[in-house]
Design an enzyme around this catalytic site. Structure first.
Site, short mmCIF file in Angstrom:
data_model
loop_
_atom_site.label_atom_id
_atom_site.label_comp_id
_atom_site.label_asym_id
_atom_site.label_seq_id
_atom_site.Cartn_x
_atom_site.Cartn_y
_atom_site.Cartn_z
N LYS A 44 3.44 1.44 -4.07
CA LYS A 44 2.67 0.71 -5.05
C LYS A 44 3.46 0.76 -6.41
O LYS A 44 3.57 -0.43 -7.21
CB LYS A 44 1.16 1.07 -5.25
N GLY A 58 -17.87 1.68 0.03
CA GLY A 58 -16.53 1.28 -0.34
C GLY A 58 -15.81 0.36 0.06
O GLY A 58 -14.77 -0.32 0.00
N GLY A 111 -4.60 7.66 -7.56
CA GLY A 111 -4.28 6.03 -7.61
C GLY A 111 -5.46 5.27 -8.04
O GLY A 111 -5.62 4.28 -8.87
N ALA A 112 -6.22 5.45 -6.86
CA ALA A 112 -7.55 4.50 -6.80
C ALA A 112 -8.32 4.62 -8.15
O ALA A 112 -8.83 3.60 -8.60
CB ALA A 112 -8.48 4.57 -5.48
N ASN A 115 -11.74 15.85 -12.55
CA ASN A 115 -11.05 15.68 -11.45
C ASN A 115 -10.74 17.52 -11.01
O ASN A 115 -10.55 18.26 -11.96
CB ASN A 115 -9.78 15.02 -11.71
N ASP A 142 -7.23 -3.92 -7.30
CA ASP A 142 -8.03 -3.00 -6.70
C ASP A 142 -9.27 -2.78 -7.73
O ASP A 142 -10.47 -2.69 -7.29
CB ASP A 142 -7.35 -1.38 -6.62
N THR A 191 1.07 -1.04 0.14
CA THR A 191 0.04 0.24 0.03
C THR A 191 0.86 1.10 0.06
O THR A 191 2.25 1.20 -0.13
CB THR A 191 -0.96 -0.04 1.32
N ASN A 210 -0.67 -3.95 -5.98
CA ASN A 210 -0.86 -3.89 -4.54
C ASN A 210 -1.06 -5.32 -4.14
O ASN A 210 -1.14 -5.64 -2.97
CB ASN A 210 -2.46 -3.52 -4.57
N1 NAP Z 1 -12.13 0.92 -0.81
C1 NAP Z 1 -10.92 0.77 -1.29
O1 NAP Z 1 -10.55 -0.69 -1.42
C2 NAP Z 1 -10.20 1.62 -1.62
C3 NAP Z 1 -8.98 1.50 -2.37
C4 NAP Z 1 -8.03 2.41 -2.61
C5 NAP Z 1 -8.40 3.82 -2.17
N2 NAP Z 1 -9.61 3.88 -1.22
C6 NAP Z 1 -9.83 5.32 -0.70
O2 NAP Z 1 -10.00 6.43 -2.24
C7 NAP Z 1 -9.61 7.53 -1.77
C8 NAP Z 1 -8.56 8.04 -2.69
O3 NAP Z 1 -7.28 7.15 -2.69
P1 NAP Z 1 -6.31 7.42 -3.65
O4 NAP Z 1 -5.19 6.37 -3.35
O5 NAP Z 1 -6.77 7.44 -5.25
O6 NAP Z 1 -5.66 8.90 -3.35
P2 NAP Z 1 -4.81 9.90 -4.32
O7 NAP Z 1 -3.90 9.36 -5.17
O8 NAP Z 1 -4.15 10.94 -3.27
O9 NAP Z 1 -5.93 11.03 -5.09
C9 NAP Z 1 -6.85 11.86 -4.37
C10 NAP Z 1 -7.96 12.06 -5.21
O10 NAP Z 1 -8.87 13.10 -4.35
C11 NAP Z 1 -9.10 14.43 -5.12
N3 NAP Z 1 -9.19 15.27 -4.05
C12 NAP Z 1 -8.43 15.46 -2.87
N4 NAP Z 1 -8.67 16.35 -1.88
C13 NAP Z 1 -9.51 17.18 -2.81
C14 NAP Z 1 -10.44 18.25 -2.43
N5 NAP Z 1 -10.63 18.96 -1.47
N6 NAP Z 1 -11.61 18.53 -3.49
C15 NAP Z 1 -11.65 17.82 -4.60
N7 NAP Z 1 -10.97 16.69 -5.00
C16 NAP Z 1 -9.87 16.17 -4.19
C17 NAP Z 1 -7.53 14.44 -5.83
O11 NAP Z 1 -7.76 15.39 -6.81
P3 NAP Z 1 -6.53 16.45 -7.29
O12 NAP Z 1 -5.94 15.54 -8.44
O13 NAP Z 1 -7.10 17.60 -7.60
O14 NAP Z 1 -5.72 16.58 -6.14
C18 NAP Z 1 -7.54 13.03 -6.44
O15 NAP Z 1 -8.31 12.79 -7.61
C19 NAP Z 1 -8.97 7.52 -0.25
O16 NAP Z 1 -10.00 7.69 0.52
C20 NAP Z 1 -8.49 6.17 -0.04
O17 NAP Z 1 -8.81 5.74 1.28
C21 NAP Z 1 -10.37 2.81 -1.00
#
Ligand code: NAP
Length: 276
Positions: free
Chosen positions: A69, A244, A135-136, A156, A106, A65, A90
């Site tokens: 990754k 989720g 990433g997700a 986005n 994922d 994680t 992952n």
């Molecule tokens: N259910 C599951 O199995 C699973 C698996 C993986 C991840 N997740 C969850 O998914 C979420 C995202 O994970 P990630 O790894 O993809 O994170 P990441 O790579 O950091 O991406 C974050 C995303 O959220 C957006 N964002 C952040 N703050 C924002 C705001 N204030 N307003 C609007 N957009 C905002 C970012 O936009 P910008 O590009 O503009 O910054 C980007 O699109 C996390 O909460 C994580 O815990 C869940």
């Protein structure tokens, strides 16, 4: 314990919050299997050394994680088609002949959760709108396209990141303006929150969601103990919602099966064990 008890774990930093040890621990106990699954707190600078050492310590594989990754993908000896398309891993299998074999589950977890919770959903049901390009989101988008979704709208906050995602891995998607979210949500059969908005300790959900309606399925990849703000807003507008948490549980299945030799089930007992 014999000398050959299989070990697996989740490598990340920080790692204390990870629910994966509870998931795999529940399955090991439930199926009466020998083995153990442990959290492995490994800093970025130590990742390569840890990866090289684990097979010699009895590990048959590991989940990976944040923040490892992409590095895990690069260091692997073999990579699945999905890991290759995403450039991130992952799930790792330490194979005595092949070395480190990398996969990314994922997207599998996302689709399996959606299908379990909404069996009526199918790829041809209508346009899909994905919020987020992190990433997700990459894994979710590739899984949806591979499932056969014909129209995928992506938006986005940072448009350049959505455009880069499209250009790198998903030329089929249409990138739309964050400020015009209503247009992107209108008429969508499925809306996915793949941003971190609404996660515990994360940013608030600020998007105007009024275009979501009763014909929509809304799914959040953010998981929380209660309902996330995105799912509450969608439910209030009559949408069917999918949390989720199931994605997290389903993405763990392929690794468990490869390491411990038994296909595990996602059911209420697992949900209680992990959340309780
Ligand atoms: N259910 C599951 O199995 C699973 C698996 C993986 C991840 N997740 C969850 O998914 C979420 C995202 O994970 P990630 O790894 O993809 O994170 P990441 O790579 O950091 O991406 C974050 C995303 O959220 C957006 N964002 C952040 N703050 C924002 C705001 N204030 N307003 C609007 N957009 C905002 C970012 O936009 P910008 O590009 O503009 O910054 C980007 O699109 C996390 O909460 C994580 O815990 C869940």
């Amino acid at each position: 314990m014999s000398d050959t008890v299989p070990l697996a774990g989740v490598i990340g930093w920080p790692i204390g919050h990870s629910l994966s040890p509870k998931v795999h621990g529940h399955w090991l106990a439930r199926y009466g299997l020998a083995g153990a699954y442990v959290p492995l707190g490994v800093r970025e600078a130590d990742f390569e050394g840890a990866l090289a050492a684990l097979p010699n310590l009895g590990f048959v594989g590991a989940n990976v994680t944040m923040p490892h990754k992409e590095r895990a993908f690069v260091l692997a000896d073999e990579r699945s088609a999905m890991a290759t398309r995403l450039g991130a891993a992952n799930t790792l299998v330490f194979d005595p002949d092949k070395g480190v074999v990398a996969d990314n589950t994922d997207g599998f977890g996302f689709i399996e959760n959606l299908r379990e919770a909404q069996p009526g959903w199918h790829a041809g049901a209508g346009p899909v709108t994905v919020l987020g390009a992190g990433g997700a989101a990459r894994a979710v988008i590739v899984a949806l396209l591979e499932a056969g979704v014909p129209e995928l709208r992506l938006l986005n906050r940072t448009a350049s990141r959505a455009e880069a995602l499209r250009d790198e891995i998903a030329p089929e998607v249409t990138v739309l303006d964050w400020a015009g979210a209503e247009d992107a949500l209108a008429g969508a059969a499925l809306v996915v929150n793949a941003t971190s908005m609404g996660m515990a300790g994360g940013p608030e959900m600020t998007l105007d969601l009024h275009e979501i309606g009763p014909g929509t399925i809304a799914t959040d990849i953010v998981y929380a103990r209660g309902e996330t703000p995105f799912l509450s807003a969608a439910k209030a507008r009559g949408a069917r919602v999918v949390d989720g948490f199931g994605m997290l549980l389903h993405q763990a299945r392929p690794g468990f099966e490869r390491w411990f030799g038994r296909a595990p089930e996602v059911d209420d007992a697992l949900r209680r064990a992990v959340l309780g």
